[in-house]
Scaffold this motif. Structure first.
Motif, short mmCIF file in Angstrom:
data_model
loop_
_atom_site.label_atom_id
_atom_site.label_comp_id
_atom_site.label_asym_id
_atom_site.label_seq_id
_atom_site.Cartn_x
_atom_site.Cartn_y
_atom_site.Cartn_z
N ALA A 84 12.51 5.17 0.71
CA ALA A 84 11.62 4.10 0.23
C ALA A 84 11.01 3.39 1.43
N ILE A 85 9.81 2.83 1.21
CA ILE A 85 9.23 1.90 2.18
C ILE A 85 9.25 0.52 1.53
N VAL A 86 9.74 -0.46 2.28
CA VAL A 86 9.74 -1.84 1.78
C VAL A 86 8.95 -2.67 2.77
N VAL A 87 7.92 -3.37 2.32
CA VAL A 87 7.18 -4.26 3.21
C VAL A 87 7.56 -5.70 2.85
N ALA A 88 8.30 -6.35 3.74
CA ALA A 88 8.79 -7.70 3.47
C ALA A 88 8.94 -8.45 4.79
N PRO A 89 8.20 -9.50 5.03
CA PRO A 89 7.19 -10.07 4.14
C PRO A 89 5.90 -9.23 4.15
N CYS A 90 5.20 -9.30 3.00
CA CYS A 90 3.92 -8.62 2.88
C CYS A 90 2.83 -9.70 2.79
N SER A 91 1.99 -9.77 3.78
CA SER A 91 0.96 -10.83 3.84
C SER A 91 -0.20 -10.52 2.89
N ALA A 92 -1.03 -11.52 2.63
CA ALA A 92 -2.21 -11.33 1.79
C ALA A 92 -3.12 -10.27 2.42
N ASP A 93 -3.23 -10.30 3.74
CA ASP A 93 -4.08 -9.33 4.44
C ASP A 93 -3.53 -7.91 4.25
N PHE A 94 -2.22 -7.77 4.32
CA PHE A 94 -1.65 -6.43 4.21
C PHE A 94 -1.79 -5.90 2.77
N ILE A 95 -1.66 -6.81 1.79
CA ILE A 95 -1.89 -6.40 0.39
C ILE A 95 -3.31 -5.86 0.26
N SER A 96 -4.26 -6.61 0.85
CA SER A 96 -5.66 -6.19 0.78
C SER A 96 -5.84 -4.82 1.43
N LEU A 118 7.05 8.95 -2.60
CA LEU A 118 7.89 7.98 -1.88
C LEU A 118 7.61 6.56 -2.38
N PRO A 119 8.62 5.91 -2.96
CA PRO A 119 8.38 4.56 -3.50
C PRO A 119 7.99 3.56 -2.40
N LEU A 120 7.02 2.72 -2.73
CA LEU A 120 6.61 1.63 -1.84
C LEU A 120 6.83 0.32 -2.59
N LEU A 121 7.61 -0.56 -1.98
CA LEU A 121 7.90 -1.86 -2.59
C LEU A 121 7.41 -2.94 -1.63
N VAL A 122 6.75 -3.96 -2.15
CA VAL A 122 6.27 -5.03 -1.28
C VAL A 122 6.75 -6.38 -1.78
#
Ligand code: CTP
Length: 397
Positions: A84-96, A118-122
């Motif tokens: 899995a990939i986990v993005v934490a913290p995930c910023s507004a810019d990265f979401i975009s 591959l699951p991606l969780l933010v």
């Protein structure tokens, strides 16, 4: 060790919640995961790679052009063995960036180049206005449509001094959500009500009768049912435990309160798991004032009344959910467990082997059903809870 054998790429993007990512990395490692941290340049303004390396035992990656990777393709190599990939913290810019397929640094390129399975969780983390901005709202909706799991955010005080949605989930909640992501969704669409903990039956305003139940098994079952995709309500007696992520908890003290709460919600439930150690009796002559100590031989005389048997009453309802009982027995478990299943009128009853389970992290269970009994060997309560949820799901199907 719910993440034993799992490899997780933990991405950090710029935001003050980076300080919580250290605790998150530690929590993931504690659960047995191998954690590879990848940071953006912005994240490194908030926390150093040294901290993340020390906590995960692996050098941190932040450079697309990193000569340490033999083929110089970290954006491919770092995810091919990951679970899995986990993005934490995930910023507004990265979401975009995720929404639009931007890839101008290692982390965003790695996310774009991930295998589709591959699951991606933010875990979003940002100021409330940024979170509520229509652009972010649109982007988050799109992320979900793209199959990316969005964990949180939470509501509350923010580092910037404002209040509202946008706080990153607490590290322990994120660890729970990540563990849950690996569980099969055996109870998807089901509603599960769990009772847990002891009850407290007052004698007077400062005294009462309770028992040694810690609530750990019931909370573990609530957590496991939620991880299996169920909507979970936890009716809990007094415990020192934190509410499992995503579970609705209603606190009660007495058996009668527990009965009232259960009965007012039972109509809509698919499964009822009675784990609580409910007091069989309450004090009938409870005193409104504190009972005073008088002469040596004048002990207070307590009178008792029978409490409702919540499990038996639910099991007797015409439109009853699938009912699971627990049995705390100090002797003859096999005989008493089978008899208790019949007496309570439930299809499945779970016996604790040994009555010294109260407060412990491990347990050993016996499942009694119409075919006989099967044993679940000594294991962590959380692991047993996942096994029990699988047994319940099998029988529901
Ligand atoms: N239970 C309940 N309401 C009660 C008593 C028990 O819902 N008033 C439930 C418990 O949550 C558990 C099961 O019934 O799932 C068995 O509880 P246990 O205390 O082992 O059995 P009792 O019915 O109280 O019988 P005994 O104390 O005689 O063993």
């Amino acid at each position: 060790m719910e993440l034993a054998g799992k490899s997780i790429v933990l991405g950090l993007t710029g935001g003050i919640a980076c300080y919580k990512a250290a605790e998150l990395a530690r929590g993931l490692v504690k659960q047995g995961a191998s954690v590879q941290v990848v940071m953006t340049q912005a994240a490194m303004h908030f926390i150093t790679p040294v901290t993340m390396q020390a906590l995960t035992g692996k050098p941190v990656h932040f450079d697309q052009w990193d000569a340490r990777i033999p083929n110089n393709m970290p954006h491919i190599d770092l995810t091919r063995d990951a679970d899995a990939i986990v993005v934490a913290p995930c910023s507004a810019d990265f979401i975009s960036k995720l929404v639009h397929g931007g890839c101008d640094d290692l982390l965003s390129t790695l996310c774009l180049a991930r295998p589709s399975t591959l699951p991606l969780l933010v875990a979003p983390a940002m100021n409330v206005e940024m979170w509520e901005n229509p652009a972010t709202v649109r982007n988050v909706r799109q992320l979900e449509q793209d199959g990316i799991a969005v964990l949180g955010p939470d509501v509350g005080d923010q580092a910037c001094g404002e209040t509202g949605m946008g706080r990153m989930l607490e590290p322990e909640d994120l660890v729970e959500e990540i563990c849950a992501a690996f569980q099969p969704k055996l109870l998807r669409g089901k509603r599960v009500l769990v009772t847990a903990g002891p009850t407290f039956e007052p004698i007077d305003p400062v005294r009462g009768i309770t028992n040694l139940s810690s609530g750990k098994m019931g909370y573990a079952i609530a957590r496991a049912a939620r991880a299996a995709g169920a909507e979970v309500m936890l009716v809990s007696g007094p415990t020192a435990l934190t509410t499992p992520a995503g579970v609705q908890r209603i606190n009660v003290q007495t058996a009668e309160q527990m009965y009232d709460v259960v009965m007012s919600h039972i109509d809509t439930q698919d499964v009822f798991v009675a784990v609580a150690a409910v007091a069989d009796w309450r004090v009938a002559n409870l005193s409104e004032q504190k009972i005073k100590k008088t002469a040596d031989d004048a002990f207070p005389k307590l009178e008792f009344a029978l409490n409702p048997d919540i499990l038996a009453e639910v099991a007797a309802l015409p439109n009853k959910p699938y009912c699971v009982g627990f049995a705390a027995e100090s002797e003859n478990l096999l005989q008493n467990g089978a008899a208790k299943r019949q007496k309570k009128g439930v299809p499945l009853l779970v016996g604790n082997i040994g009555h010294h389970t109260f407060g412990k992290d491990q347990n050993e269970l016996v499942l009694f059903d119409e075919k006989g009994h099967t044993q679940l060997p000594l294991a962590d309560k959380q692991q047993l809870a996942h096994q029990l949820v699988a047994e319940i799901a099998k029988r529901l199907a």
